[in-house]
Structures are given as C-alpha cells and as structure tokens.
Design a protein around this motif. Structure first.
Motif, short mmCIF file in Angstrom:
data_model
loop_
_atom_site.label_atom_id
_atom_site.label_comp_id
_atom_site.label_asym_id
_atom_site.label_seq_id
_atom_site.Cartn_x
_atom_site.Cartn_y
_atom_site.Cartn_z
N ARG A 5 -7.37 -1.92 28.46
CA ARG A 5 -6.64 -0.88 27.59
C ARG A 5 -5.86 -1.78 26.60
NH1 ARG A 5 -3.74 4.27 30.25
NH2 ARG A 5 -5.91 4.52 30.71
N PHE A 6 -5.19 -2.78 27.11
CA PHE A 6 -4.31 -3.53 26.17
C PHE A 6 -5.22 -4.23 25.02
CE2 PHE A 6 -2.31 -7.76 25.14
CZ PHE A 6 -1.23 -7.31 24.71
N LEU A 7 -6.29 -4.83 25.40
CA LEU A 7 -7.08 -5.47 24.36
C LEU A 7 -7.64 -4.53 23.66
CD1 LEU A 7 -8.81 -7.96 26.85
CD2 LEU A 7 -7.21 -8.54 25.15
N THR A 8 -8.13 -3.23 24.06
CA THR A 8 -8.58 -2.19 23.08
C THR A 8 -7.49 -1.68 22.11
OG1 THR A 8 -9.93 -1.31 24.84
CG2 THR A 8 -9.47 0.09 22.81
N ILE A 9 -6.26 -1.72 22.53
CA ILE A 9 -4.92 -1.11 21.76
C ILE A 9 -4.91 -2.45 20.58
CG2 ILE A 9 -2.56 -0.91 21.21
CD1 ILE A 9 -2.70 0.54 23.97
N ILE A 10 -4.81 -3.93 20.96
CA ILE A 10 -4.70 -4.77 20.02
C ILE A 10 -5.82 -4.83 19.02
CG2 ILE A 10 -4.76 -7.30 19.84
CD1 ILE A 10 -2.09 -6.22 21.00
N LEU A 11 -7.25 -4.74 19.57
CA LEU A 11 -8.05 -4.38 18.52
C LEU A 11 -8.04 -3.50 17.46
CD1 LEU A 11 -11.03 -5.29 17.64
CD2 LEU A 11 -11.92 -3.56 19.31
N PHE A 12 -7.58 -2.05 17.91
CA PHE A 12 -7.15 -1.23 17.00
C PHE A 12 -6.10 -1.64 15.99
CE2 PHE A 12 -9.39 1.59 19.97
CZ PHE A 12 -10.32 2.32 18.88
N TRP A 13 -5.21 -2.23 16.36
CA TRP A 13 -3.99 -2.55 15.72
C TRP A 13 -4.44 -3.69 14.77
CZ3 TRP A 13 0.56 -1.61 13.85
CH2 TRP A 13 1.21 -2.75 13.23
N THR A 14 -5.13 -4.66 15.06
CA THR A 14 -6.10 -5.66 14.23
C THR A 14 -6.64 -5.05 13.08
OG1 THR A 14 -5.71 -7.18 16.04
CG2 THR A 14 -7.23 -7.79 14.05
N LEU A 15 -7.54 -3.87 13.53
CA LEU A 15 -8.34 -3.30 12.28
C LEU A 15 -7.33 -2.61 11.35
CD1 LEU A 15 -11.28 -1.66 14.66
CD2 LEU A 15 -11.35 -3.62 13.08
N ALA A 16 -6.40 -2.02 11.90
CA ALA A 16 -5.35 -1.25 11.07
C ALA A 16 -4.59 -2.08 10.08
CB ALA A 16 -4.31 -0.27 11.94
N THR A 17 -4.22 -3.41 10.62
CA THR A 17 -3.72 -4.40 9.68
C THR A 17 -4.79 -4.84 8.74
OG1 THR A 17 -2.31 -4.90 11.52
CG2 THR A 17 -2.37 -6.35 9.60
N ALA A 18 -5.79 -5.01 9.16
CA ALA A 18 -7.02 -5.67 8.22
C ALA A 18 -7.07 -4.42 6.97
CB ALA A 18 -8.47 -5.76 8.99
N VAL A 19 -7.36 -3.03 7.85
CA VAL A 19 -7.39 -2.13 6.44
C VAL A 19 -6.35 -1.96 5.57
CG1 VAL A 19 -7.71 0.41 6.32
CG2 VAL A 19 -8.97 -0.54 7.96
N SER A 20 -5.05 -2.34 5.91
CA SER A 20 -3.81 -2.14 5.25
C SER A 20 -3.84 -3.38 4.08
CB SER A 20 -2.63 -2.44 6.02
OG SER A 20 -1.42 -2.49 5.20
N PHE A 21 -4.54 -4.54 4.73
CA PHE A 21 -4.37 -5.90 3.77
C PHE A 21 -5.48 -5.66 2.59
CE2 PHE A 21 -6.74 -9.71 2.68
CZ PHE A 21 -5.80 -10.53 2.25
N TYR A 22 -6.63 -4.99 3.25
CA TYR A 22 -7.68 -4.76 2.11
C TYR A 22 -7.32 -3.74 0.99
CZ TYR A 22 -12.07 -2.96 -0.02
OH TYR A 22 -13.17 -2.56 -0.94
N TRP A 23 -6.66 -2.91 1.55
CA TRP A 23 -6.07 -1.62 0.46
C TRP A 23 -5.10 -2.18 -0.39
CZ3 TRP A 23 -1.27 0.53 -0.83
CH2 TRP A 23 -1.42 1.66 -1.50
N ASN A 24 -4.20 -3.06 0.01
CA ASN A 24 -3.12 -3.65 -0.97
C ASN A 24 -3.65 -4.74 -1.65
OD1 ASN A 24 -0.17 -3.08 -0.10
ND2 ASN A 24 -1.11 -2.97 1.80
N TYR A 25 -4.80 -5.36 -1.23
CA TYR A 25 -5.45 -6.37 -1.99
C TYR A 25 -6.24 -5.98 -3.20
CZ TYR A 25 -9.09 -9.72 -3.43
OH TYR A 25 -9.91 -10.62 -4.48
#
Length: 622
Positions: A5-25
C-alpha cells in the motif's frame, strides 16, 4: 500501512508530481512562445509606423550615394530632384526605406526584416518558402503561430504580419489591381531568441516537492507501522487469554476489526487474513442487528444484548453480545465477547415443548379416564337399542307379539324416519371418540417392557402391516407403493414397542393420507429407511406427496393441529409420536418438506447395549 500500500501511494504521488511538472513545463513553453510573438509584433509595429510616416509625407528625399542609388522601380519626374545647394536627391518610398532599415537592423542586432508578397514588384522581394505559407494564410484572413528555428550556433524566432493596401499605396500598386484593404503582402521578422525554457529551476522545484511528499508519507508510514506494532503487542497479550476462552472474542475500534480469537473465525467461517481491518459489524450480523450494534457502540453501552449473527454461508443464528471499553496507548478500543445461543434456544424450545407435552399428558390421561366410562355406556346402550329395534331376536319377536304389533312394520317406520342411520352415526361417533380417548391415554401410558431391547425393524414391520391393512386410511393404501431401504442390520433400541409402533403408524398414516385429493401423475410412494448415525438408530419416512407449507411445518407436532378437513382428524397422531419419541424414549424427531416434491420425517432413537429378542418378522405383502 502495508508495504504494498505504501508503494502504491508513493507511485501515485510520483505520478501526480510528474503531471504537475508537465503542466508547468507546458505553461512555460506557451508563455515563452507568447513572449516571442509579442516581441516580434512590437518590432514589426515599429516598421509599420515608420512606413506610415513615410507614406504620410509622400516619401522622403535623400542624397544619392553608393548605398542609396535611385529606386529603379519608381517612375516619374519626381523621383530625382536637385536640392537647394544643387546636390542630387532621390525619393525614398516606404518599401525602399524598409529595406534599408532591415539592412541596418541585421548588421547591428541580427534582426532580419523582409517585405514580400505573392506578386512582388521587385524580384528580390520574392517570398521564402515559409513566408509563402503565411501569405497564403493571410489571403484567407488567417494567421499562423511563430516558430523557433536554429542553426549550428544560435536559436531564432520568426514571425510575420500582413500588410493591407492603403490609399497611399495605390500610387505604386494600383496597376497590379489592388484595392484598399486588400492583403498586399506581409512583413516578416527573424531575430535571435532562446528556444528552450530554463528547466533547471522547474525540475529542482518539482523534485523538492516530490521529496517533501515522499518524506512525509514515509514518516506517516513509520508512525502507522509503530502504532500497528503496539496494537500487535496488545493483541498478542489479548490472544493468550482469548484463545483459552470458550467464547468468540474480538477487538475493534469504531467497528474496524483489529484482532480476534480462533473461536471467532470458526463461528462465522471467516479467514483472518481477509477480514482484519474490515468492518466487522457488516461481516458478522444481519442488517437489522447492525443498527442495534452500532447504536450500542456509539453509546459505549456495556449492557449485554441479543443479536442475530450471520455466517459466510448465509446461515443465521442467535447470539448474545457482551462488550467492554479499554484503552491502549490512549486510544479507546472495544473488546466484544459473543456466545452462540443456538443450543440454548433449542434446549429452551425442547424444554417448553416437553413441559407442554407432559402437562398435556397428565391432563389427557385425566380427561380420557373421565370420558371413558360414560362413553362406554353410550356405545353399549346405542348397540342394545339397535339390536332391540332391528334384529329379529326371539325376545324382540316375543315382545312384539305381546304388544300386538308387526315387527316388520316397525322396522319399515324406523327406516323411513332414518332412525337406523341415526343410531349407526351415534355408534360411529362413539368409536371415533373411543379412538381419541385411546390416543389421549397414550400420553401417560407406562409399559413394563420400556426397559427391554426392542427390534426396531420388527416394530416397523408391525406398523407397516397394521397401517396397510387398516381401512381407516380411506383405502388409499391399495394405490400407495411401499419401499424399504434398511441400511442397518439388526438394530436394538430400549423402549416400549407398542408406543413406538403407534408412533410409526401415525407417521405412515399421515404419509398415506397426504395423497388424498392430489392430481399428481406420479405414482404415490412411501419410502422407509433405517441407518446408524452417531450411535443412534435413524428411521426416515419419506413420501412424494404434495408437501407441507413452510409456515405450517413447525406446527405439525403440536397437539390438535391438523391440515385435514374438520371432523376427519383431531391432530393428535404426530403429537403422540413426538411425545413417544422425545419424552418416552429420549430420542429426537424432525421434519422437512418441499412443496410439490414431498415430505420427510426423521426419527432418531438411542441404541440399546443388549441385542433384541429373536422374534419372527412380519412380512408385508408387496
């Protein structure tokens, strides 16, 4: 939380950060593009304003030099003039001036201006390939976005705006067929401009946010893991006590299962790994009981209460719940103990039924005794009256002669007035009452052979022989097929053979009479089976009749309950059977039925330690 479950949450957090990076870029890229287009538009605007100034003055005159020769594309006597000092001057129109400004801009700033059109007067003004696309778009009153280009060393941005025909333009371009507001061409600009947006700051910023989130989630996971370990220690202490208990015990917080003993999982048919952390209330009690249980939790009540449990296979059972509030590490939990009340409820029901049957037995015996004497007098006197009125006995004939009347005429009169049928009806009724009295007497009957070992097969044979030759079953026995399935060999039970035979006769009679009035095409059949189970002699009586309604099935052993027509039965047969099997022989009796398929009555009797007497078995005709 668990590792997965922890790894799943970290994966979602990483995806959210990547989406934020792409949007800002993407946003930065769009802003950079817009900035480049704004700079290009400002540069072109300067050229357009300069051209407007030139056109407003009808052109300007400058000295003729090597770099500013006369414009060969201008005609007329006003192109070249002499200045006040006698110097030679030539006219500079907007296009000529734009070309010279472009040359200076390119030399000083690397900025390239280019005036062009799809039909230029000056061949050098012919459109480049990329400009041709823009000019085609201008003709359709559309525009294109600016674009970045690069050579081996530098990055550039190029952009283009349309030029519209004004009145001052017609002097040179009217001969080309242009009119005011037509697209005459365009001005393009190409200037140095960085192509890429600086990603270092954005990348490090997003990484910092991701890292902070990761550290926060990691610390939260550690705190939860520590809390889980503390609860596990408490649960281990609890488990040592709980596993030694006869009751089902579990711990929950706000309905979420934390721990339970082995008895709990066995009672409800649950698997520990699948239910820990789940809503234990929804898993273990019916919907009606869930409301009560949650209410007791909210009120922190410690009062024991009854509820209905439900197993994983869907079966329900009564249970009593006791709870205690506890605190572990400052957090409140609830310890619940559950006891299955099924056996107690069955014992209570059996005790009530036994008490009722015993009371009824004493009452029935007293009633039978009080009825038997006057009933005998009524039956005897009715038979005597019939004999003296209808039988041509010597004494009857002598009395008729003495009274001087004809016996045959008296018989004719009595027949016409149905006196004979009235007397027969009275005698039939007395026989029925006598049978009822006999049944009532069975409730309190004592037999000296009760302690003897009886051959259960012989008792069944006797009950079959008596039932299938007894006309009291409305002659249905002639059409009913009997099947025997004796899986057990010689079986001995301690008891009263006459009482057991009467009980089996009642069951068989009910089975045979169940076919009365049915329209089923299948042949009526009654099957008797015997077998051994759990050191008990088991006898089942099954028929393929119409079956019994589910709501009536539980009442069939109650005294005076019957489904037959009024007057055809009093409802004592199966109640006597229950009394004989349960009260007199310590056995059990139960019934099940399925509408349209038939019914089955199961009798269980304790086995005897002694063999039965070797009696001749009565053979039942096929």
């Amino acid at each position: 939380m668990g590792r997965s479950r922890f790894l799943t949450i970290i994966l979602f957090w990483t995806l959210a950060t990547a989406v934020s990076f792409y949007w800002n870029y993407t946003d930065r890229q769009n802003s950079h593009q817009q900035l480049a287009e704004n700079v290009a538009a400002a540069l072109i605007e300067q050229i357009v304003l300069t051209r407007a100034w030139n056109a407003q003055h009808g052109g300007v005159y400058v000295p003729i030099t090597e770099k500013t020769p006369p414009n060969p594309f201008l005609t007329g006597s006003s192109r070249d003039v002499l200045g006040v000092k006698g110097e030679r001057l030539t006219k500079i129109n907007p296009a000529y001036m734009t070309r010279q400004i472009a040359e200076i801009a390119q030399q000083r700033s690397g900025i390239k201006f280019h005036i062009t059109s799809l039909d230029p007067l000056r061949p050098a003004n012919r459109a480049l390939a990329w400009e041709d696309d823009w000019l085609q778009a201008f003709e359709s009153r559309q525009s294109l976005p600016g674009e970045f280009i690069a050579d081996s060393e530098h990055s550039f941005f190029r952009y283009m705006q349309p030029l519209y025909v004004e009145e001052s333009c017609l002097g040179c371009h009217a001969k080309q067929g242009y009119q005011i507001d037509d697209v005459r061409g365009g001005i393009s600009v190409t200037f140095p401009f960085p192509r890429a947006v600086g990603l270092a700051g954005l990348t490090w910023g997003c990484f910092a946010v991701w890292l902070l989130g990761f550290l926060g989630l990691f610390l939260l996971n550690q705190l939860l893991a520590a809390e889980k370990r503390q609860l596990a220690k408490a649960a281990e202490k609890f488990s040592m006590l709980a596993e030694a208990s006869w009751e089902s015990i579990f711990i929950h917080r706000d309905g979420i299962l934390l721990e339970a003993n082995r008895q709990f999982y066995e009672l409800f048919g649950l698997v520990k790994e699948q239910v820990i952390g789940q809503d234990v209330i929804a898993l273990t009690v019916t919907a009606e009981s869930q409301v009560l249980m949650r209410k007791m939790i909210r009120s922190a009540s410690l009062t024991p209460y009854e509820a209905t449990g439900i197993r994983t296979d869907g079966t329900q059972f009564p249970m009593v719940i006791r709870a205690r509030q506890m605190s572990i590490d400052g957090k409140s939990i609830r310890v619940v103990a559950i006891r299955d009340l099924t056996e107690r409820k069955e014992i209570e029901a059996t005790l009530i039924e036994t008490t009722k049957m015993a009371t009824l037995g004493n009452m029935a015996a007293g009633i039978a005794h009080e009825i038997n004497n006057p009933l005998g007098i009524i039956a005897q006197n009715s038979q005597v009256i019939k004999n003296r009125l209808f039988e041509k006995l010597p004494k009857n004939l002598a009395a008729a002669d003495a009274a001087e009347f004809n016996m045959s005429q008296l018989e004719e009169y009595l027949h016409r007035r149905s006196i004979d049928r009235l007397i027969d009806g009275t005698l039939d009724s007395t026989r029925r009452v006598a049978k009822i009295v006999s049944n009532l007497s069975s409730f309190n009957k004592t037999d000296y052979s009760a302690k003897k070992a009886q051959n259960i097969h012989r008792i069944i044979d006797q009950a079959v022989a008596e039932t299938f030759r007894n006309g009291g079953t409305n002659h249905l026995t002639e059409s009913v097929r009997l099947v025997r399935d004796d899986q057990a060999e010689l079986v001995a039970v301690p008891g009263d053979k006459n009482l057991l035979k009467q009980a089996f006769c009642a069951i068989l009679t009910n089975a045979v009479q169940s076919f009365h009035g049915t329209e089923d095409d299948s042949a009526p059949c009654v099957t008797i089976s015997t077998y051994l189970e759990d050191e008990m002699a088991c006898i089942t009586f099954a028929d393929n009749g119409p079956g019994i309604e589910p709501h009536l099935l539980k009442q069939i052993f109650a005294p005076f309950f019957t489904t037959k027509q009024v007057g055809s039965a009093v409802g004592l047969g199966l109640s006597i059977t229950y009394y004989a099997v349960v009260n007199k022989h310590g056995g059990s009796i139960s019934a099940d039925s399925e509408l349209g398929k038939g019914s089955r009555i199961m009798v269980k009797l304790p086995l005897s330690n002694r063999p039965p007497a070797e009696d001749n078995v009565i053979q039942v005709p096929a």
